[in-house]
Enzyme design. Structure first.
Site, short mmCIF file in Angstrom:
data_model
loop_
_atom_site.label_atom_id
_atom_site.label_comp_id
_atom_site.label_asym_id
_atom_site.label_seq_id
_atom_site.Cartn_x
_atom_site.Cartn_y
_atom_site.Cartn_z
N CYS A 59 -1.03 3.94 13.52
CA CYS A 59 -1.13 5.25 12.56
C CYS A 59 -1.65 6.41 13.37
O CYS A 59 -2.48 6.38 13.95
CB CYS A 59 -2.40 4.75 11.35
SG CYS A 59 -2.26 6.11 10.28
N CYS A 63 -9.01 8.38 11.52
CA CYS A 63 -9.85 8.09 10.76
C CYS A 63 -10.72 7.20 11.60
O CYS A 63 -10.67 6.07 12.06
CB CYS A 63 -9.55 7.32 9.44
SG CYS A 63 -8.07 8.02 8.75
N CYS A 66 -11.32 3.25 10.89
CA CYS A 66 -10.12 2.52 11.09
C CYS A 66 -9.55 1.73 12.26
O CYS A 66 -9.15 2.50 13.21
CB CYS A 66 -9.02 3.27 10.11
SG CYS A 66 -7.53 2.26 9.73
N CYS A 104 -2.18 -5.99 -3.88
CA CYS A 104 -2.07 -4.58 -3.37
C CYS A 104 -1.41 -4.77 -2.03
O CYS A 104 -1.90 -5.34 -1.10
CB CYS A 104 -3.66 -4.22 -3.11
SG CYS A 104 -4.59 -4.28 -4.66
N CYS A 136 -0.20 -2.43 -6.64
CA CYS A 136 -0.72 -1.25 -6.16
C CYS A 136 -0.31 -1.10 -4.76
O CYS A 136 -0.15 -2.21 -4.13
CB CYS A 136 -2.23 -1.64 -6.22
SG CYS A 136 -3.10 -0.05 -5.50
N CYS A 196 -6.09 4.73 -8.12
CA CYS A 196 -7.21 3.87 -7.40
C CYS A 196 -7.80 4.73 -6.31
O CYS A 196 -7.22 4.97 -5.26
CB CYS A 196 -6.56 2.55 -6.93
SG CYS A 196 -7.73 1.46 -5.94
N ARG A 268 -14.47 -1.85 -8.05
CA ARG A 268 -14.24 -2.88 -7.13
C ARG A 268 -15.15 -3.04 -6.08
O ARG A 268 -15.39 -2.03 -5.11
CB ARG A 268 -12.74 -2.76 -6.63
CG ARG A 268 -12.24 -3.93 -5.87
CD ARG A 268 -10.63 -3.88 -5.47
NE ARG A 268 -9.99 -3.58 -6.89
CZ ARG A 268 -9.26 -2.82 -7.14
NH1 ARG A 268 -9.05 -1.72 -6.37
NH2 ARG A 268 -8.89 -2.59 -8.39
N1 SAM Z 1 -3.13 4.85 5.55
C1 SAM Z 1 -3.31 4.76 4.37
C2 SAM Z 1 -4.45 5.77 3.89
O1 SAM Z 1 -5.35 5.97 4.61
O2 SAM Z 1 -4.45 6.23 2.75
C3 SAM Z 1 -3.46 3.48 3.55
C4 SAM Z 1 -4.39 2.43 4.26
S1 SAM Z 1 -5.99 2.65 4.81
C5 SAM Z 1 -6.38 1.40 5.54
C6 SAM Z 1 -6.79 2.27 3.11
C7 SAM Z 1 -8.30 2.55 3.05
O3 SAM Z 1 -9.03 1.27 3.68
C8 SAM Z 1 -9.04 3.75 3.82
O4 SAM Z 1 -8.88 5.01 2.85
C9 SAM Z 1 -10.37 3.42 3.97
O5 SAM Z 1 -11.22 3.53 2.65
C10 SAM Z 1 -10.46 1.70 3.98
N2 SAM Z 1 -10.74 1.24 5.24
C11 SAM Z 1 -10.05 1.35 6.14
N3 SAM Z 1 -10.76 0.74 7.11
C12 SAM Z 1 -12.05 0.38 6.92
C13 SAM Z 1 -13.05 -0.22 7.46
N4 SAM Z 1 -13.18 -0.54 8.82
N5 SAM Z 1 -14.21 -0.47 6.61
C14 SAM Z 1 -14.17 -0.05 5.31
N6 SAM Z 1 -12.96 0.54 4.72
C15 SAM Z 1 -11.93 0.82 5.24
FE1 SF4 Z 2 -4.07 5.60 9.02
FE2 SF4 Z 2 -6.05 3.85 8.80
FE3 SF4 Z 2 -6.54 6.62 8.42
FE4 SF4 Z 2 -5.07 4.94 6.75
S1 SF4 Z 2 -7.10 4.79 7.23
S2 SF4 Z 2 -4.64 6.98 7.53
S3 SF4 Z 2 -4.08 3.52 8.26
S4 SF4 Z 2 -5.96 5.73 10.57
#
Ligand code: SAM
Ligand code: SF4
Ligand code: DTB
Length: 327
Positions: A59, A63, A66, A104, A136, A196, A268
């Site tokens: 990606c 973040c 992530c 989801c 979802c 959500c 949730r």
């Molecule tokens: N890429 C899209 C986005 O960010 O909107 C969708 C997938 S992203 C992985 C969805 C959510 O997963 C993130 O907004 C975050 O809240 C959660 N998430 C991702 N990595 C995480 C982690 N290591 N611990 C807890 N929540 C996490």
């Molecule tokens: Fe990309 Fe992870 Fe951020 Fe979603 S949360 S936008 S998958 S880096």
């Protein structure tokens, strides 16, 4: 279940009021949240939401939490491009057979793509709905047209998290703004999709940051239909790899505050559940959570396993009446 006539669902909470709710003595907080929960819901109705990563890793966003960000090169993760629809629907069928109510699908995209890949996601949504589950997706930023096409395919809800409060956001993500996030949430609502939207605790934010996020969520009218509360899964190779697990009672406080502010929402108990004891999870349910991610995997990390969840649901179920001994 309808709420009582004398209960006001509010959209105008101040951060100070939210912090005061959050910081009150724990047993008062849990009692208040449980009373709101019982007024608005059947407390025995705990939704099981299964999760599948349909496009993994690579990606462009940064973040910090992530493992799927291409910026975090030290993370050990195999990238997988968009899965075939038949494979996704086979996983959905397995989840349905295991008792999931909602399926989801998450994709590591900055924005939902156009063209064939978006058409494939629409097919996945249709297939999940045909199985009788809620569907979802979380695909990143979304345009109005894409949101409408998802509605036409039968999508129940779109997940797009605010993650944290606006003041802490730039410490966690630099490649998009809070406003970008809010704009997608408005597109979701304009299209008539269920929203959500929640966040993560344990990233180093303050209680005030958590309250600020809840204030924005509770400011939506109507409130988000579901609110995932994640605790950080600190993945090796991400900038937050060394963050300590939050105290489970901080999670209980966050869930209880969410329940009090947003009485109708599905709250949730999301990522991080595998680190909780069965008893801590039950405390989260007492404090107002009424949905969990169900299944052995979240997107890329482990969830509570099947045996742990069997033990959880066994503990929650009614005891069978003992057989009467004839006298
Ligand atoms: N890429 C899209 C986005 O960010 O909107 C969708 C997938 S992203 C992985 C969805 C959510 O997963 C993130 O907004 C975050 O809240 C959660 N998430 C991702 N990595 C995480 C982690 N290591 N611990 C807890 N929540 C996490
Ligand atoms: Fe990309 Fe992870 Fe951020 Fe979603 S949360 S936008 S998958 S880096
Ligand atoms: C949400 O709030 N949590 C889910 C779902 N929405 C998409 C994702 C949790 C991801 C946890 C880290 C991982 O497994 O990659």
């Amino acid at each position: 279940m309808n709420g009582p006539t004398n209960f006001t669902v509010r959209h105008d909470w101040t951060i100070e009021e939210i912090v005061a709710v959050h910081d009150q003595p724990l047993l008062d907080l849990i009692a208040q949240a449980n009373s709101v929960h019982r007024r608005f819901h059947d407390v025995n109705d705990v939704q099981k939401a299964a999760l599948l990563s349909i496009k993994t890793g690579g990606c462009p966003e940064d973040c910090s939490y992530c493992p799927q960000s291409a910026h975090h090169r030290e993370v050990k993760l195999d990238r997988v491009d968009l899965m075939e629809t038949t494979d996704v629907l086979a996983a959905a069928k397995t989840a349905k057979e295991a008792g999931a109510d909602r399926f989801c699908m998450g994709a590591a995209w900055r924005s939902a793509p156009e063209g064939k890949r978006f058409d494939a996601v629409l097919d996945m949504v249709r297939g999940v709905r045909e199985m009788g589950m809620e569907a979802c997706v979380t695909l990143g930023m979304l345009t109005d047209l894409q949101a409408r096409r998802l509605v036409d395919a039968g999508l129940t809800a779109y997940n797009h998290n605010l993650d944290t409060g606006p003041d802490y956001y730039a410490d966690i993500i630099t490649t998009r703004t809070y406003q970008d996030r809010l704009e997608t949430l408005r597109a979701i609502r304009r299209a008539g999709l269920e929203m959500c939207c929640g966040g993560i605790i344990g990233m180093g934010e303050s209680v005030r940051d958590r309250a600020a996020m809840l204030q924005i969520l509770a400011g939506f009218d109507p409130h988000p239909e579901s609110v995932p509360i994640n605790t950080l899964v600190a993945v090796e190779g991400t900038p937050l790899e060394n963050r300590e697990m939050v105290d489970p009672m901080d999670l209980v406080r966050m869930i209880a505050t969410t329940r009090i502010l947003m009485p109708h929402a599905r709250v949730r108990l999301s990522a991080g559940r595998s680190a909780l004891t069965r008893e801590a999870q039950i405390l989260c349910l007492v404090a107002g959570a009424n949905s969990i991610f169900y299944g052995e995997k979240l997107l890329t990390t482990a969830n509570a396993d099947e045996h742990e969840d069997d033990a959880l649901f066994h503990a929650l179920a009614a005891r069978e009446a003992p057989a009467r001994v004839a006298s």
